[in-house]
Design a protein around this motif. Structure first.
Motif, short mmCIF file in Angstrom:
data_model
loop_
_atom_site.label_atom_id
_atom_site.label_comp_id
_atom_site.label_asym_id
_atom_site.label_seq_id
_atom_site.Cartn_x
_atom_site.Cartn_y
_atom_site.Cartn_z
N ASP A 1 -4.90 0.55 -2.78
CA ASP A 1 -4.86 1.96 -2.41
C ASP A 1 -5.01 2.08 -0.90
O ASP A 1 -5.36 1.11 -0.23
N ALA A 2 -4.81 3.28 -0.39
CA ALA A 2 -4.79 3.47 1.06
C ALA A 2 -6.15 3.87 1.63
O ALA A 2 -6.26 4.21 2.79
N HIS A 3 -7.20 3.85 0.79
CA HIS A 3 -8.56 4.21 1.26
C HIS A 3 -9.53 3.18 0.71
O HIS A 3 -10.37 3.51 -0.13
N ILE B 1 0.86 -1.19 0.00
CA ILE B 1 0.00 0.00 0.00
C ILE B 1 0.89 1.23 0.00
O ILE B 1 1.70 1.41 0.91
N VAL B 2 0.78 2.05 -1.04
CA VAL B 2 1.55 3.30 -1.06
C VAL B 2 0.59 4.44 -0.76
O VAL B 2 -0.59 4.37 -1.06
N PHE B 3 1.12 5.48 -0.15
CA PHE B 3 0.23 6.61 0.14
C PHE B 3 1.00 7.92 0.23
O PHE B 3 2.19 7.94 0.57
N HIS B 4 0.32 8.98 -0.10
CA HIS B 4 0.85 10.33 0.08
C HIS B 4 -0.23 11.14 0.79
O HIS B 4 -1.32 11.34 0.24
N ASN B 5 0.06 11.57 2.00
CA ASN B 5 -0.88 12.37 2.79
C ASN B 5 -2.28 11.76 2.91
O ASN B 5 -3.29 12.46 2.77
N GLU B 6 -2.34 10.47 3.18
CA GLU B 6 -3.63 9.81 3.36
C GLU B 6 -4.24 10.24 4.69
O GLU B 6 -3.52 10.59 5.62
N ALA B 7 -5.57 10.22 4.77
CA ALA B 7 -6.24 10.51 6.05
C ALA B 7 -5.99 9.36 7.02
O ALA B 7 -5.90 8.21 6.60
N PRO C 1 -6.30 15.23 -4.34
CA PRO C 1 -6.11 16.24 -3.30
C PRO C 1 -4.68 16.76 -3.21
O PRO C 1 -4.42 17.79 -2.63
N TYR C 2 -3.75 16.00 -3.80
CA TYR C 2 -2.35 16.35 -3.58
C TYR C 2 -1.76 17.09 -4.78
O TYR C 2 -2.36 17.15 -5.86
N SER C 3 -0.55 17.61 -4.55
CA SER C 3 0.12 18.38 -5.60
C SER C 3 0.72 17.43 -6.64
O SER C 3 1.02 16.28 -6.35
N GLY D 1 6.15 9.47 -6.40
CA GLY D 1 5.00 9.15 -7.22
C GLY D 1 4.59 7.71 -6.97
O GLY D 1 5.38 6.90 -6.49
N LEU D 2 3.34 7.39 -7.31
CA LEU D 2 2.83 6.07 -6.91
C LEU D 2 3.55 4.94 -7.62
O LEU D 2 3.68 3.84 -7.08
N ILE D 3 4.07 5.17 -8.83
CA ILE D 3 4.71 4.10 -9.58
C ILE D 3 6.03 3.69 -8.92
O ILE D 3 6.25 2.51 -8.62
N GLU E 1 5.75 9.61 -13.62
CA GLU E 1 5.76 10.44 -12.40
C GLU E 1 4.40 10.45 -11.69
O GLU E 1 3.36 10.26 -12.31
N VAL E 2 4.41 10.76 -10.45
CA VAL E 2 3.26 11.05 -9.56
C VAL E 2 2.08 10.08 -9.66
O VAL E 2 1.89 9.24 -8.79
N TRP E 3 1.30 10.19 -10.69
CA TRP E 3 0.02 9.45 -10.78
C TRP E 3 -0.41 9.42 -12.24
O TRP E 3 -0.20 10.38 -12.97
N1 UDP Z 1 -0.01 8.10 -4.25
C1 UDP Z 1 1.32 8.16 -3.87
N2 UDP Z 1 2.12 9.14 -4.39
C2 UDP Z 1 1.67 10.06 -5.28
C3 UDP Z 1 0.32 9.97 -5.71
C4 UDP Z 1 -0.49 8.97 -5.17
O1 UDP Z 1 1.77 7.34 -3.05
O2 UDP Z 1 2.44 10.92 -5.73
C5 UDP Z 1 -0.87 7.05 -3.69
C6 UDP Z 1 -2.19 7.53 -3.10
O3 UDP Z 1 -2.04 7.99 -1.78
C7 UDP Z 1 -3.06 6.30 -3.21
C8 UDP Z 1 -2.53 5.63 -4.48
O4 UDP Z 1 -1.25 6.19 -4.73
O5 UDP Z 1 -2.93 5.45 -2.10
C9 UDP Z 1 -3.43 5.90 -5.69
O6 UDP Z 1 -3.68 7.28 -5.82
P1 UDP Z 1 -5.16 7.88 -5.81
O7 UDP Z 1 -5.98 7.18 -4.80
O8 UDP Z 1 -5.06 9.36 -5.67
O9 UDP Z 1 -5.62 7.52 -7.25
P2 UDP Z 1 -7.13 7.22 -7.72
O10 UDP Z 1 -7.63 6.09 -6.90
O11 UDP Z 1 -7.89 8.48 -7.45
O12 UDP Z 1 -6.97 6.90 -9.17
#
Ligand code: UDP
Ligand code: MN
Length: 457
Positions: free
Chosen positions: A179-181, A92-98, A321-323, A158-160, A284-286
């Motif tokens: 995912d973290a939610h 499980i990867v996360f960035h600023n999860e609740a 929600p994130y940058s 980034g998530l990748i 990168e990122v998402w």
């Molecule tokens: N995430 C991360 N780093 C980032 C962007 C996202 O670790 O730079 C994590 C994010 O916290 C989540 C997962 O990757 O647990 C998938 O992202 P997100 O839930 O925002 O994507 P969605 O489900 O909206 O496509």
């Protein structure tokens, strides 16, 4: 036991959530009606995670959920119990999860999985800047009855790349990304592991149900939906076509072969994950990685499935929600362009016509990914469209793409967003693709027929 949740920035106890207490809000997957005195709070704090974090805080981290499986799926429990399933590393990867959504994810996994099948849970914190995700989280994890490893990354990856860090640490035979939610439901794990164990080239996703971003109600998704994509290279859900329903002989407890997966939640054999090139580290990122891995798995000899006996709820958000360091559009175009350039052959034109801005965004070095495709001797994108996804909005046979403009008025044919045989209109030629891209397919056919006719008469 009372667990104190911690305010995102103040690091002080905000509200208490009984972990093993009496029923609270949201039990049985119901939605939460935030009490009047918290409504202002709810509105103010929505932006923290782009979901109703106040509702989430009113729900137990151990909230109950009904067993959503069909009886046919439930009947397979016995069979799974008799199998020797391989162990899994859940990443499980996360960035600023609740705080509460992250904990509910972990508790639901602990509560609803056979713990002997879990090698470990790996959490990768992608440089969150919220204090509760450091020490308080590390301390909290110690009370869960499974092996949990947590890494706090030193740079925003980034998530990748965060998932790659997780998978490199994994000891299990199978990797499972979440995912973290999310909230997993009864019997979610076994069907995924069983399918991968039977054939290591299968990549298997659960049905992804919806946890409302507003009320946190658990709403089941259709079991006749699969993954596709559009010309913008966005992942999209579509109804499963008849031919796939027929292939399964109408048995709705059998896995659906899907052209793409949503990307957040899936199980894959660890060795196979590396054999087919894991993830594109240049992303990168998402965004974009879901189509990239989908095309790659099919084109390079694997398959993708959605298992209807496995259901996991996910909080779908309307916005991130994130940058996005580097700018949102630029990052998304960059990632999609890498997918198009490496995997889509001549069909990448469809993407560039719909998203002309992507032409000017650098894709970075692609040689390693192109070499991977060569080394694995992967099939063509045309093969993918013809064999795996004939229903794709991209036709396998086409002549060219472009605009049709009137020289006299300088206006272009524009679909004006209309569909299904409705008349099109004329609009100022904006050159930005979208509704003005015309598929020169019919004209091509027309010319072909005319040429053949001329040959005979
Ligand atoms: N995430 C991360 N780093 C980032 C962007 C996202 O670790 O730079 C994590 C994010 O916290 C989540 C997962 O990757 O647990 C998938 O992202 P997100 O839930 O925002 O994507 P969605 O489900 O909206 O496509
Ligand atoms: Mn998500």
């Amino acid at each position: 036991m009372i667990i104190k949740t911690i305010d995102n920035w103040g690091n002080y106890p905000l509200i208490t959530v009984p972990a093993f207490g009496p029923p609270m809000h949201g039990e049985g997957g119901t939605g939460v009606d935030v009490p009047d005195h918290l409504v202002k709070n709810k509105e103010r704090r929505f932006v923290e995670n782009q979901f109703n974090v106040v509702a989430s805080e009113l729900i137990s981290v151990n909230r109950s959920l009904p067993d959503y499986r069909s009886s046919k799926c439930q009947d397979k429990e016995e069979l799974y119990r008799s199998m020797t399933l391989p162990k899994v590393s859940i990443i499980i990867v996360f960035h600023n999860e609740a705080w509460t959504t992250l904990l509910r994810t972990l508790h639901s996994v602990v509560n609803r999985s056979p713990l002997n099948l879990i090698e470990e849970l790996i959490l990768v914190d992608d440089l969150s800047d919220r204090p509760y995700l450091r020490k308080p989280l590390d301390t909290y994890l110690k009370r869960l009855p499974i092996t949990i490893k947590i890494v706090h990354l030193k740079e925003r990856s980034g998530l990748i790349r965060a998932r790659l860090t997780g998978s490199e640490m994994a000891k299990g035979k199978i990797l499972l990304f979440l995912d973290a939610h999310v909230e997993v439901t009864d019997g979610w794990l076994e069907p995924l592991l069983a399918r991968v164990a039977e054939d290591r080239k299968r990549v298997v996703a659960p049905i992804i149900d919806v946890i409302s971003d507003d009320s946190f109600e658990y709403v089941t998704a259709s079991d006749t939906t699969w993954g596709g994509f559009n010309w913008h290279l966005n992942f999209r859900w579509y109804p499963v076509p008849k031919r796939e329903l027929q292939r399964r002989g109408g048995d709705r407890s059998l896995p659906i072969q899907t052209p793409t997966i949503a990307g957040g939640l899936f199980a894959i054999d660890k060795q196979f994950f590396y054999d087919i090139g894991s993830y594109d580290e240049g992303m990168e990122v998402w965004g974009g990685e879901n189509l990239e891995i989908s095309f790659r798995v099919w084109m390079c000899g694997g398959s993708l499935e959605i298992h209807p006996c496995s259901r996991v709820g996910h909080v779908f958000r309307k916005q991130t929600p994130y940058s996005f360091p580097g700018g949102t559009a630029k990052v998304i175009h960059h990632n999609a362009k890498r997918t198009a350039e490496v995997w889509m052959d001549e069909y990448k034109q469809f993407f560039y016509n719909m998203v002309p801005a992507a032409k000017h965004v650098p894709s970075g070095d692609l040689t390693a990914r192109q070499k991977l495709r060569n080394d694995l001797q992967c099939k063509s994108f045309r093969w993918y469209l013809e064999t795996v996804y004939p229903e794709a909005p991209v036709p396998a046979i086409f002549h060219s793409l472009g605009y049709i403009a009137s020289q006299a008025t300088q206006k272009c044919i524009d679909t004006m967003g209309k569909k299904d045989g409705q008349p099109v209109g004329l609009g100022h030629c904006h050159g930005a693709g979208g509704n003005q891209v015309i598929l020169v397919f019919l004209f091509y056919l027309y010319n072909l027929v005319r040429t053949i006719t001329k040959l005979f008469y």
